[in-house]
Design a protein around this motif. Sequence first.
Motif, PDB file in Angstrom:
ATOM      1  N   PRO A  60      31.313  96.234  32.926  1.00 54.82           N
ATOM      2  CA  PRO A  60      32.588  96.640  33.634  1.00 54.82           C
ATOM      3  C   PRO A  60      33.111  97.884  33.533  1.00 54.82           C
ATOM      4  N   LEU A  61      33.948  98.495  34.335  1.00 57.32           N
ATOM      5  CA  LEU A  61      34.702  99.664  34.146  1.00 57.32           C
ATOM      6  C   LEU A  61      35.521  99.638  32.880  1.00 57.32           C
ATOM      7  N   ALA A  62      36.421  98.417  33.038  1.00 54.53           N
ATOM      8  CA  ALA A  62      37.351  98.065  32.082  1.00 54.53           C
ATOM      9  C   ALA A  62      37.485  96.690  31.859  1.00 54.53           C
TER      10      ALA A  62
ATOM     11  N   ALA B 197      31.974  97.534  28.343  1.00 54.16           N
ATOM     12  CA  ALA B 197      32.954  98.027  28.988  1.00 54.16           C
ATOM     13  C   ALA B 197      33.334  99.527  28.449  1.00 54.16           C
ATOM     14  N   GLN B 198      33.727 100.163  29.272  1.00 54.41           N
ATOM     15  CA  GLN B 198      34.283 101.685  28.984  1.00 54.41           C
ATOM     16  C   GLN B 198      35.708 101.628  28.261  1.00 54.41           C
ATOM     17  N   VAL B 199      36.498 100.553  28.793  1.00 53.17           N
ATOM     18  CA  VAL B 199      37.769 100.577  28.240  1.00 53.17           C
ATOM     19  C   VAL B 199      38.063  98.861  27.818  1.00 53.17           C
TER      20      VAL B 199
ATOM     21  N   GLY C 106      44.678 109.637  30.243  1.00 49.58           N
ATOM     22  CA  GLY C 106      43.787 110.051  31.306  1.00 49.58           C
ATOM     23  C   GLY C 106      43.077 108.743  31.777  1.00 49.58           C
ATOM     24  N   PRO C 107      42.544 109.177  33.219  1.00 50.58           N
ATOM     25  CA  PRO C 107      41.723 107.927  33.808  1.00 50.58           C
ATOM     26  C   PRO C 107      40.208 108.044  33.184  1.00 50.58           C
ATOM     27  N   VAL C 108      39.725 106.939  33.730  1.00 52.67           N
ATOM     28  CA  VAL C 108      38.407 106.648  33.265  1.00 52.67           C
ATOM     29  C   VAL C 108      37.279 107.486  33.972  1.00 52.67           C
TER      30      VAL C 108
ATOM     31  N   ARG D 214      33.889 104.867  24.931  1.00 50.83           N
ATOM     32  CA  ARG D 214      34.860 103.724  24.660  1.00 50.83           C
ATOM     33  C   ARG D 214      36.035 104.132  24.287  1.00 50.83           C
ATOM     34  N   ARG D 215      37.071 103.294  24.878  1.00 50.21           N
ATOM     35  CA  ARG D 215      38.660 103.311  24.559  1.00 50.21           C
ATOM     36  C   ARG D 215      39.107 101.722  24.351  1.00 50.21           C
TER      37      ARG D 215
END
Length: 494
Positions: free
Chosen positions: A192-194, A225-227, A254-256, A262-263
Amino acid sequence: MTVAGARGPGAAGGPRPPEGGTGTVCVAGLGVSGAAAARSLARSGRRVVVVESGDDERRRAAAAELAALGVEVRFGGGLPAEAGLVVTSPGWRPGNPLLAAAAARGVEVIGEVELAWRRRPEGAAPWLALTGTNGKTTAVRMLAAMLAAAGFRAAAVGNVGTPTVEAVEGPHDVLAVELSSFQLHWSSTLAPLAAAVLNVAADHLDWHGSMQEYARAKGRIFERAQVAVYNADDPWSSRLAAPYAGEAASPVWGPVTPGGARRAVGFTLGVPARGQLGVVEDVLVDRAFVDDPVEAAEELATLGDVRPFAPHNVANALAAAALARAYGVPAAAVRRGLLAYRPDPHRIAHIALIAGVDYVDDSKATNPHAAAASLAAYPSVVWVAGGLLKGADVDDLVRGAAGRLRGAVLLGTDRARIRQALARHAANVPVVEVAEQETGVMDRVVTEAARLASPGDTVLLAPAGASMDMFADYGARGDAFARAVHRLAATEAR
């Protein structure tokens, strides 16, 4: 302190993996997700055999519909010899003979959610996914409302009711995906994106075997996930996000962006630190998705915008906002989404005020963690509790709520365990046990609760257990409670 905002949506994360398996696909179970998986596979030309252990009129009707698509349904029996892939219903345990046979033969077993991820078309809508012991449906519907308020074509799908394998074929910009621990257990490539873990507390231990295995299943949502959005007030959620919050993690402002590092982004009911969302006085604020989280913050909404108001609902709103902000939703749309959101039934729903006593239906509080959050929302409670505890312990729940309990009315299979915990930790609280198992017994439950209550109290149905010992589901239990309350109100009005 300056104000800054996020910019623009992100994109779907991770490459599209192969569907898996060759030849015949065995779909285990003819429930909502199983039937949806079978339809999707059949439409793409795969040969599908559904194996169903139950046999009733509803299942026969579903089998007839699938037969029209060329799907074979077998009632009973084991793993088809020709199966090259198994798609299981989420509730099937790994030890089920069919799934064990698949493992022994080296046949991959996945769930409907994993199938949906693998079958999504090129350029498909990214996923904003969340899980947790409690609050999943509330948070995912809040998230969908925020996305819609920002003008995106969004849908709440997954464990919330709409199968993901159907949703990925729709014309959506983004999907808000609710995932259970069962669904995550059978998923391996989701990116997932986040993703958010709202909270983790003992639940479904009879299925997973231990708290560690249950938490591990929840944590799978973060793996690609990226976030990673975590609850900074919840030990398990924070622990699961820890690998993504170290020094190697990218800055959180900032936005993804596509392929971003990773954040980890936290949310808290307290004042947020850098990289978190939280609460300052009566304002929900973002110090993560802003240009400068050291000096900047952005107001998202007020506590009055969260309905129904309760601390755990504020946490749900913050988690939903973090996921929405990861996608680039502006602050104003977060607030509009919260205002547009309408709670599902049986979630701290006010039923009536009778003789100065409020009656509240939170039948969805089907485990101790959910019941604790519900009890914490009211200062003086006559507690209606009981049902199936599913192996969960209630001592911490009772110990934490003891100071606000004015009485308790217990029903259901595991009521004795709650009574024993009350005797240990709240010995002065009067307790009434209702032994009858008939669903009509809720009239007596409400009558006994009214007898224990005084003006200013809240009679709260927050059972801490599942409902299937006495009712079809938590909704039927809540409806029975509400009907009994309305009958009491009619009697008092005479």
